[in-house]
Design an enzyme around this catalytic site. Structure first.
Site, PDB file in Angstrom:
ATOM      1  N   GLU A  39      12.676   3.120  13.977  1.00 48.72           N
ATOM      2  CA  GLU A  39      11.663   4.022  13.434  1.00 48.72           C
ATOM      3  C   GLU A  39      10.398   3.859  14.257  1.00 48.72           C
ATOM      4  OE1 GLU A  39      10.057   3.109   9.532  1.00 48.72           O
ATOM      5  OE2 GLU A  39      10.383   0.977   9.796  1.00 48.72           O
ATOM      6  N   TYR A  54       0.835  -1.208   0.000  1.00 47.87           N
ATOM      7  CA  TYR A  54       0.000   0.000   0.000  1.00 47.87           C
ATOM      8  C   TYR A  54       0.863   1.248   0.000  1.00 47.87           C
ATOM      9  CZ  TYR A  54       0.984   1.015   4.939  1.00 47.87           C
ATOM     10  OH  TYR A  54       1.604   1.330   6.119  1.00 47.87           O
ATOM     11  N   LEU A  69      11.289   1.554   6.884  1.00 46.48           N
ATOM     12  CA  LEU A  69      10.639   1.972   5.648  1.00 46.48           C
ATOM     13  C   LEU A  69      11.358   3.238   5.160  1.00 46.48           C
ATOM     14  CD1 LEU A  69       8.030   1.338   3.860  1.00 46.48           C
ATOM     15  CD2 LEU A  69       7.227   3.494   4.813  1.00 46.48           C
ATOM     16  N   LYS A  96       6.535  -1.791   1.878  1.00 42.47           N
ATOM     17  CA  LYS A  96       5.337  -1.205   2.506  1.00 42.47           C
ATOM     18  C   LYS A  96       4.183  -2.199   2.349  1.00 42.47           C
ATOM     19  CE  LYS A  96       3.296   3.375   3.194  1.00 42.47           C
ATOM     20  NZ  LYS A  96       3.423   3.375   4.641  1.00 42.47           N
TER      21      LYS A  96
HETATM   22  N1  PDD Z   1       3.092   5.213   7.257  1.00 45.31           N
HETATM   23  N2  PDD Z   1       7.783   4.102   8.761  1.00 45.31           N
HETATM   24  C1  PDD Z   1       6.663   3.351   8.747  1.00 45.31           C
HETATM   25  C2  PDD Z   1       6.684   2.023   9.388  1.00 45.31           C
HETATM   26  C3  PDD Z   1       5.498   3.843   8.124  1.00 45.31           C
HETATM   27  O1  PDD Z   1       4.392   3.088   8.087  1.00 45.31           O
HETATM   28  C4  PDD Z   1       5.523   5.146   7.538  1.00 45.31           C
HETATM   29  C5  PDD Z   1       4.329   5.729   6.844  1.00 45.31           C
HETATM   30  C6  PDD Z   1       6.724   5.884   7.588  1.00 45.31           C
HETATM   31  C7  PDD Z   1       6.848   7.265   6.986  1.00 45.31           C
HETATM   32  O2  PDD Z   1       6.859   7.191   5.589  1.00 45.31           O
HETATM   33  P1  PDD Z   1       6.326   8.395   4.684  1.00 45.31           P
HETATM   34  O3  PDD Z   1       7.089   9.597   5.069  1.00 45.31           O
HETATM   35  O4  PDD Z   1       6.609   7.966   3.300  1.00 45.31           O
HETATM   36  O5  PDD Z   1       4.864   8.542   4.991  1.00 45.31           O
HETATM   37  C8  PDD Z   1       7.827   5.321   8.198  1.00 45.31           C
HETATM   38  C9  PDD Z   1       1.858   5.601   6.620  1.00 45.31           C
HETATM   39  C10 PDD Z   1       1.575   7.051   6.697  1.00 45.31           C
HETATM   40  C11 PDD Z   1       0.717   4.721   7.155  1.00 45.31           C
HETATM   41  O6  PDD Z   1       0.979   3.545   7.312  1.00 45.31           O
HETATM   42  O7  PDD Z   1      -0.389   5.211   7.350  1.00 45.31           O
END
Ligand code: PDD
Length: 283
Positions: free
Chosen positions: A177, A31, A201, A145
């Site tokens: 993270e 996703y 991620l 992801k």
């Molecule tokens: N999550 N690390 C993890 C485990 C994440 O699920 C996310 C983002 C990030 C930050 O990535 P980005 O800057 O590309 O949003 C880091 C999304 C927002 C979610 O699962 O809803």
């Protein structure tokens, strides 16, 4: 609410997904979540490139003729969000077939997407947030992801129950993270954040924030902070699509500095906001 499912825009209550869908049975899918700033899809190319990377890693063929930017923009329009703050969620699963672990032959991926209104967390941006540390119980491919998010869900729930905004996940003694964001801490004036490996991620917001650090002359070390050294951090922050740059003012029971967002975090947060506004202006 109008959603997108397998080539069609339709009312959410009419969207039908098979109980044999492998996202339901095996969490077999990937996703993306993209921020839409008044119709502008923030760093869309990076999101679609990462989507492609996740799907390749899961060996799910990229869905034919799915133009994700076009789907996202159409969803915003049809849900009267084209001039609003919103997020767009897109998911691709391997498809539906009677349950067996190995990939069934001739699968057609299921593509599902929706747009939702989003409220900027302005109060938390101003005050900063608390995080807690928890063991990282995820698999060793956190760079994908994947919709298989149970460890993230459990960690995030535990954070909410502790009155915290986020859980920072600790693997082998290092803060890697958050459950849905990347994490950085400032030690000796240097922003420390885990490097791009299979254990985090590769966040798009992290990428933007590190680019801004470089432009602002803020020193960065892509090395994770040991949990034991978090007590030496003078500032900390989260990066993410729904957080942008979120100041962290408390880690577990320890307040950072005077309990207010630190100067370096503030600078980066403002630079991120300015960058978002510039992107919006450019369209
Ligand atoms: N999550 N690390 C993890 C485990 C994440 O699920 C996310 C983002 C990030 C930050 O990535 P980005 O800057 O590309 O949003 C880091 C999304 C927002 C979610 O699962 O809803």
């Amino acid at each position: 609410m109008t959603v997108y499912l397998n080539g069609q825009f339709l009312p959410k209550q009419e969207a039908r997904i098979s109980p044999d869908d492998r996202a339901f049975l095996f969490a077999d899918g990937a996703y993306e979540v993209v921020r839409a700033y008044r119709g502008h899809l923030f760093r869309a190319k990076e999101h679609w490139d990462r989507f492609d990377y996740s799907l390749k890693a899961l060996r799910i063929p990229p869905p034919a003729s799915a133009d994700f930017s076009a789907i996202a923009s159409e969803l915003l329009k049809r849900n009267t969000l084209a001039d609003a703050e919103a997020t767009v969620y897109l998911q691709v699963s391997r498809g539906a077939a009677p349950r067996k672990h190995a990939f069934p032959a001739d699968m057609t991926p299921t593509v599902y997407a929706f747009a939702a209104p989003f409220t900027n967390p302005v109060e938390k941006w101003a005050s900063g947030v608390k995080v807690i540390t928890l063991p990282d119980q995820r698999w060793a491919r956190c760079d994908i992801k994947s919709v298989s998010l149970l460890p993230n869900v459990l960690a995030n729930q535990q954070a909410q129950e502790a009155g915290a905004h986020e859980a920072v996940l600790v693997r082998d003694g290092y803060a890697m993270e958050g459950s849905l964001s990347n994490f950085a801490a400032v030690l000796d004036g240097v922003v420390h954040t885990a490097p791009r490996t299979n254990y985090i991620l590769p966040g798009i917001s992290r990428l933007v924030a590190l680019g801004l650090c470089s432009a602002l002359g803020i020193p960065v070390k892509e090395f994770p902070v040991a949990e034991a050294d978090l007590k030496c951090a003078t500032e900390a922050m989260l990066f993410g699509t729904t957080n942008e740059v979120m100041p962290v003012v408390q880690i577990n029971d320890r307040k950072l500095g005077d309990g207010q967002p630190g100067p370096l975090t503030r600078k980066l947060q403002q630079a991120f906001r300015n960058y978002v506004e510039e992107c919006q202006r450019r369209g």
